[in-house]
Design a protein around this motif. Structure first.
Motif, PDB file in Angstrom:
ATOM      1  N   PRO A 183       0.835  -1.117  -0.018  1.00 46.89           N
ATOM      2  CA  PRO A 183      -0.073  -0.028  -0.071  1.00 46.89           C
ATOM      3  C   PRO A 183       0.745   1.234   0.039  1.00 46.89           C
ATOM      4  N   GLU A 184       0.539   2.071  -1.085  1.00 47.16           N
ATOM      5  CA  GLU A 184       1.277   3.404  -1.150  1.00 47.16           C
ATOM      6  C   GLU A 184       1.357   4.214  -0.041  1.00 47.16           C
ATOM      7  N   GLN A 185       0.271   4.299   0.746  1.00 45.96           N
ATOM      8  CA  GLN A 185       0.496   5.213   2.051  1.00 45.96           C
ATOM      9  C   GLN A 185       1.371   4.835   3.193  1.00 45.96           C
ATOM     10  N   LEU A 186       1.986   3.553   3.102  1.00 44.90           N
ATOM     11  CA  LEU A 186       2.686   3.010   4.259  1.00 44.90           C
ATOM     12  C   LEU A 186       4.423   3.492   3.793  1.00 44.90           C
ATOM     13  N   TRP A 187       4.348   4.155   2.374  1.00 49.38           N
ATOM     14  CA  TRP A 187       5.669   4.702   2.119  1.00 49.38           C
ATOM     15  C   TRP A 187       5.787   6.164   2.371  1.00 49.38           C
ATOM     16  N   ASN A 188       6.601   6.263   3.607  1.00 50.14           N
ATOM     17  CA  ASN A 188       6.722   7.439   3.974  1.00 50.14           C
ATOM     18  C   ASN A 188       7.634   7.422   5.340  1.00 50.14           C
ATOM     19  N   PRO A 189       8.386   8.733   5.744  1.00 46.98           N
ATOM     20  CA  PRO A 189       9.463   8.663   6.661  1.00 46.98           C
ATOM     21  C   PRO A 189       8.980   8.131   7.954  1.00 46.98           C
ATOM     22  N   ASP A 190       7.721   8.358   8.285  1.00 45.81           N
ATOM     23  CA  ASP A 190       6.961   7.925   9.524  1.00 45.81           C
ATOM     24  C   ASP A 190       6.822   6.189   9.350  1.00 45.81           C
ATOM     25  N   GLY A 191       6.913   5.834   8.200  1.00 44.40           N
ATOM     26  CA  GLY A 191       6.135   4.461   7.894  1.00 44.40           C
ATOM     27  C   GLY A 191       7.385   3.382   7.327  1.00 44.40           C
ATOM     28  N   LEU A 192       7.251   2.648   6.335  1.00 43.97           N
ATOM     29  CA  LEU A 192       8.164   1.904   5.845  1.00 43.97           C
ATOM     30  C   LEU A 192       9.672   2.121   5.363  1.00 43.97           C
ATOM     31  N   GLU A 193       9.623   3.518   5.202  1.00 43.53           N
ATOM     32  CA  GLU A 193      10.947   4.154   4.330  1.00 43.53           C
ATOM     33  C   GLU A 193      12.068   4.295   5.449  1.00 43.53           C
ATOM     34  N   PHE A 194      13.140   3.877   4.944  1.00 42.62           N
ATOM     35  CA  PHE A 194      14.353   3.874   5.711  1.00 42.62           C
ATOM     36  C   PHE A 194      15.364   4.423   5.026  1.00 42.62           C
ATOM     37  N   TYR A 195      15.973   5.755   4.815  1.00 44.03           N
ATOM     38  CA  TYR A 195      16.847   6.149   4.168  1.00 44.03           C
ATOM     39  C   TYR A 195      16.688   5.576   2.310  1.00 44.03           C
TER      40      TYR A 195
END
Length: 477
Positions: A183-195
């Motif tokens: 799900p695209e809404q999970l890709w953010n700095p507070d979500g699944l994104e890590f650098y």
């Protein structure tokens, strides 16, 4: 009573590569004994072994992939186990995580994303299993996407995420996030994104309702740059939701009084019989039989985290002392070779067994006098608890669960009968060597040695203590 889906990538005795399996095979059982409705979910690896019947329960359609859910039981318990069966991913021979070359399976992201999707469907009651979770308890990066995906569901169950080792994070390129159709809404700095990478473990840390780890000291350590592996800021931010609970041990399986793997069973009141196991161990490993020589042992993955380089660096000095040294384990090939070379140089003092042997590990715990655990970091550790139960004195570095479970043998702690081992501070060969010298001196002080042995043997490391703390978390969600 809570309906709890316990999601894990391994569980003893079905499949085991490390301590996670011991936890996953024991904690659900202990929680079931406390009245919880437990279901254990793990992949159906080819290497899984079970003596209980396995039956087909249902199929799930997971993002266009059809998987089967099989059912069995955790041996010697009433805990139902559901196996996610998809042979293209989990039907490979060997290790659940590594190929024959010791490298992570090339499709690791795909395998454990599918596993997490299965967990979400079952947790939400969208299967033909006739069961819906109140709580989903996830473990380590392989199940880290479950709290993240449940966060966008309506009326989702509460989630707990347990960190067994921050060093293993499940990091993959950004392109994997796209190809996995997450799900695209999970890709953010507070979500699944890590650098700009996809982090499975961050999914658990960022989205779970409660976070636990496997010792109080490690819960503090992972909030620092030294141990947080880049996620210390997020863990500090969530410190009010983070707690450390020491793992228990299976006190029936690891019990010198009933252990079927050792030639002479014993208990605290018959501790002298331990010497018969020592003689058997020396014979088995072709070391000279000598009750007065302290036998030092190490059972471990041979990797830097475990401080194996410290052991190798201090071994030439140890060999000048009256002692014998035993290693059982495998890992970094260079460490294996260096240890084998030392064994060839000192065949009457050093024995190296590469690989893992469950029966031998029990004999080592029962037959050794001293047990090395010089880890650079150790979230919890189990062998230091096994050792105490078997009257074998652990030498540990003051870190993580080792700091929480071993009391240093100093004059006052021996006198008040709280000492259970030898503790040193710095991850350095000199510090380990000094600790070994202290242990050998203590070994020859028979009265103090026996006092420390008995104190360790009487400690309660049962899973019931840990399970009650987890149950309190469940009830507060």
């Amino acid at each position: 009573m809570k309906k709890v889906l316990f999601v894990t990538s391994e569980a003893h005795p079905l499949i085991k590569t490390g301590g996670l399996a011991d936890v996953s095979g024991s904690l659900p059982r202990a929680l079931a004994e406390l009245g919880q409705n437990m279901r254990l979910l793990l992949p159906n690896y080819q290497a899984i072994e079970t003596t209980d019947p396995v039956e087909h329960r249902c199929q799930l359609d997971l993002d266009g992939v059809t998987v089967d859910i099989l059912q069995t039981r955790l041996p010697d318990s009433d805990v139902i186990v559901w196996l996610v069966n998809y042979p293209p991913y989990f039907g490979k021979p060997g290790n659940p995580y590594l190929d024959a070359q010791g490298k992570p399976w090339i499709d690791s992201a795909e395998r454990f994303t599918l596993f997490c999707r299965a967990a979400v469907e079952i947790a939400m009651g969208r299967s033909e299993l006739g069961w819906q979770a109140d709580i989903v308890h996830c473990n380590d990066w392989q199940s880290g996407l479950v709290p993240a995906m449940l966060s966008i569901e309506e009326k989702a169950p509460a989630t707990v995420f347990t960190i067994h080792n921050m060093a293993y994070q499940g990091l993959f390129p950004r392109s994997k996030f796209v190809s996995l159709n997450l799900p695209e809404q999970l890709w953010n700095p507070d979500g699944l994104e890590f650098y700009n990478m996809l982090s499975f473990i961050k999914g658990g840390i960022a989205y779970a309702d409660r976070i636990t780890t496997v010792s109080p000291t490690y819960a503090l350590e992972i909030q620092t740059p030294e141990f947080g592996c880049g996620l210390e800021g997020l863990l500090s931010h969530r410190q009010d939701d983070l707690s450390g609970i020491i793992n228990g041990i299976d006190q029936e399986y690891w019990n010198p009084e009933t252990d079927e793997f050792i030639p002479q069973q014993y208990k605290s009141t018959t501790l002298k019989k331990k010497a018969l196991n020592k003689a058997s161990l020396q014979r088995k490993l072709a070391l000279p039989e000598d009750e007065e020589l302290p036998v030092i042992a190490l059972i471990s993955r041979l990797v830097q985290q475990k401080g194996i380089d410290l052991v190798i660096d201090c071994l030439p000095h140890l060999t000048s002392m009256p002692m014998q040294f035993i290693v059982l384990g495998s890992g970094d090939r260079s460490y294996e070779r260096r240890l084998q070379n030392l064994a060839r140089l000192y065949p009457e003092k050093i024995s190296i067994t590469i690989g893992y042997d469950e029966k031998l590990s029990h004999l080592i715990e029962a037959g050794a006098d001293i047990f090395f655990m010089p880890s650079r970091f150790e979230p919890c550790g189990l062998n230091q608890m096994y050792s105490q139960r078997y009257g074998t004195i652990p030498i540990v570095r003051r870190t993580g669960g080792l700091a929480d479970t071993v009391v240093d043998a100093l004059p006052h702690s021996i006198a008040d009968k709280s000492a259970t081992g030898i503790v040193f501070n710095e991850p350095a060969a000199d510090s380990l060597l000094e600790a070994a010298k202290r242990a050998i001196l203590l070994f020859h002080d028979k009265k103090s040695w026996r006092t420390v042995q008995l104190t360790g043997m009487h400690k309660d490391f049962s899973w019931q203590n840990s399970a009650r703390q987890y149950l309190a978390i469940y009830q507060n969600l």
